[in-house]
Motif scaffolding. Structure first.
Motif, mmCIF file in Angstrom:
data_model
loop_
_atom_site.group_PDB
_atom_site.id
_atom_site.type_symbol
_atom_site.label_atom_id
_atom_site.label_comp_id
_atom_site.label_asym_id
_atom_site.label_seq_id
_atom_site.Cartn_x
_atom_site.Cartn_y
_atom_site.Cartn_z
ATOM 1 N N LYS A 3 0.848 -1.179 0.000
ATOM 2 C CA LYS A 3 0.000 0.000 0.000
ATOM 3 C C LYS A 3 0.883 1.227 0.000
ATOM 4 C CE LYS A 3 -4.107 1.859 0.070
ATOM 5 N NZ LYS A 3 -5.106 1.572 -0.947
ATOM 6 N N ILE A 5 1.629 4.778 1.257
ATOM 7 C CA ILE A 5 1.226 5.482 2.462
ATOM 8 C C ILE A 5 2.124 6.676 2.690
ATOM 9 C CG2 ILE A 5 2.667 4.081 3.996
ATOM 10 C CD1 ILE A 5 0.367 4.196 6.037
ATOM 11 N N SER A 9 -0.646 10.271 6.818
ATOM 12 C CA SER A 9 -1.684 9.255 6.951
ATOM 13 C C SER A 9 -1.263 8.181 7.945
ATOM 14 C CB SER A 9 -1.996 8.622 5.599
ATOM 15 O OG SER A 9 -0.884 7.927 5.082
ATOM 16 N N LEU A 10 0.048 7.927 8.066
ATOM 17 C CA LEU A 10 0.536 6.952 9.036
ATOM 18 C C LEU A 10 0.240 7.422 10.452
ATOM 19 C CD1 LEU A 10 2.148 4.306 9.433
ATOM 20 C CD2 LEU A 10 4.147 5.727 9.730
ATOM 21 N N LEU A 13 -3.380 6.978 11.114
ATOM 22 C CA LEU A 13 -3.688 5.560 11.253
ATOM 23 C C LEU A 13 -3.263 5.044 12.618
ATOM 24 C CD1 LEU A 13 -4.708 2.988 9.842
ATOM 25 C CD2 LEU A 13 -2.377 2.631 9.029
ATOM 26 N N VAL A 42 6.700 0.790 7.402
ATOM 27 C CA VAL A 42 6.457 0.976 5.971
ATOM 28 C C VAL A 42 7.763 0.832 5.207
ATOM 29 C CG1 VAL A 42 5.522 2.525 4.202
ATOM 30 C CG2 VAL A 42 4.633 2.632 6.560
ATOM 31 N N SER A 47 5.772 3.628 0.519
ATOM 32 C CA SER A 47 5.501 4.986 0.995
ATOM 33 C C SER A 47 5.411 5.948 -0.184
ATOM 34 C CB SER A 47 6.594 5.452 1.968
ATOM 35 O OG SER A 47 7.839 5.551 1.315
ATOM 36 N N ILE A 221 3.672 -2.976 4.105
ATOM 37 C CA ILE A 221 3.563 -2.344 5.423
ATOM 38 C C ILE A 221 3.327 -3.461 6.437
ATOM 39 C CG2 ILE A 221 2.665 -0.197 4.471
ATOM 40 C CD1 ILE A 221 0.371 -2.205 6.613
ATOM 41 N N ILE A 287 -5.650 -1.947 11.137
ATOM 42 C CA ILE A 287 -4.578 -1.373 10.322
ATOM 43 C C ILE A 287 -4.590 -1.969 8.925
ATOM 44 C CG2 ILE A 287 -2.062 -1.231 10.043
ATOM 45 C CD1 ILE A 287 -1.971 -1.196 13.188
ATOM 46 N N LEU A 291 -5.832 -0.242 5.159
ATOM 47 C CA LEU A 291 -4.861 -0.086 4.076
ATOM 48 C C LEU A 291 -5.138 -1.009 2.894
ATOM 49 C CD1 LEU A 291 -1.614 0.252 6.198
ATOM 50 C CD2 LEU A 291 -2.737 2.037 4.878
ATOM 51 N N ALA A 292 -5.727 -2.163 3.160
ATOM 52 C CA ALA A 292 -5.978 -3.117 2.067
ATOM 53 C C ALA A 292 -7.338 -3.779 2.269
ATOM 54 C CB ALA A 292 -4.873 -4.162 2.012
#
Length: 307
Positions: A3, A5, A9-10, A13, A42, A47, A221, A287, A291-292
């Motif tokens: 993903k 990222i 955004s991290l 999250l 990540v 990233s 990630i 998490i 992300l997925a």
């Protein structure tokens, strides 16, 4: 888990998925194991800008709010680096820790500049660390060693420039001077790659440690949320795995793994209760699901992919 990222955004999250408290001393653990610290990692191809990232939310109910920069230093020959034992202190309005001296290890000639926080987190060479306690089996924790999690973070940041170097040095120091903490996961990132290092003690009254490290693939990630997450390990794949010499032996000696029963899985050998923590598993799921979502992971599953 792939993903793209960004750093912003991290942060969002990590805050979204973190529970209330990161707990260390077992008398405070709800359900018998700690909850609260979330570390998300990540790889550079996952990233937005090619950064390698580790994060760390350290939500301890005990005051550890310092933040200062320790300068690089030169040390005289024969100097020692002091080691301490964290002891709970409830004498103040907000609980804290005392740090009682328990010995020392030989200091190196030069130490790097680093940021000293509750768990020292980054040095001048962009070696960075996160932390998440998972506890592990009670019978593994030993007070015979000298090095706890905070001190190990500091030693790696003072002496190392890459994640691999930090893990290798940690293994050497722990073998000689011993781990005296509960089971810990450290997420260790440099400018090129990020690894998860999981450590438990060697057994009561013994000096040493049992540990394993797994690299997060560059386009993935990963996370640690107070649960051991490293399962099968392939020590022939030196690009993605490292471990202590005793990683299989201690499990076999204690009857936690029989080679005839199936493939070795570190988390089930050394920290099986951490895999049954619903609070931890839900954070892992949250998490990965954010992300997925296309993976359609079960929020009540016992295991998720390492990355």
């Amino acid at each position: 888990m792939k993903k793209i990222i960004s750093k912003l955004s991290l942060v969002a999250l990590a805050l979204t998925t973190t529970m209330t408290f990161a707990q260390v001393d077992k008398s405070d653990w709800e359900g018998g194991f700690p909850e609260g610290c979330t570390s998300i990692t990540v790889g550079k191809l996952a990233s937005f800008d090619g950064s390698v990232i580790t994060s760390h939310t350290d939500d301890s109910h005990r005051t550890r709010s310092w933040m200062d920069v320790v300068p690089a230093k030169k040390h005289k020959k024969g100097a020692m680096s002091p080691m301490f034992k964290r002891v709970a202190n409830n004498d103040f309005a907000m609980p804290t820790y005392e740090h009682k001296p328990i010995g020392g290890i030989p200091q190196v000639e030069h130490t790097f500049k680093f940021m000293n926080t509750a768990y020292p987190c980054i040095n001048e060479h962009q070696l960075a660390m996160g932390e998440s306690t998972f506890g592990g089996r009670e019978e593994l924790q030993s007070d015979a060693g000298l090095i706890d999690c905070q001190r190990l973070n500091q030693l790696m940041l003072e002496r190392c420039t890459t994640a691999r170097q930090a893990i290798q040095m940690a293994g050497e120091l722990l073998k000689e001077y011993g781990w005296n903490d509960a089971g810990e996961a450290l997420t260790i990132a440099d400018k090129n790659e990020v690894w998860h290092l999981e450590i438990v003690g060697p057994g009561k009254g013994k000096v040493g440690a049992v540990w394993v490290a797994q690299r997060v693939p560059d386009d993935h990630i990963s996370c640690n949320v107070n649960a051991s997450t490293i399962k099968e390990i392939n020590l022939e794949d030196k690009d993605h795995f490292m471990a202590s010499e005793n990683v299989f032996e201690v499990a076999k000696e204690n009857g936690w793994w029989n080679p005839e029963d199936g493939e070795f899985r570190f988390c089930y050998a050394y920290a099986p209760e951490s895999r049954t923590s619903l609070a931890a598993r839900r954070r892992e799921w949250r998490i990965f699901d954010l992300l997925a979502p296309s993976l359609k992971l079960d929020p009540y599953a016992e295991n998720y992919p390492f990355s």
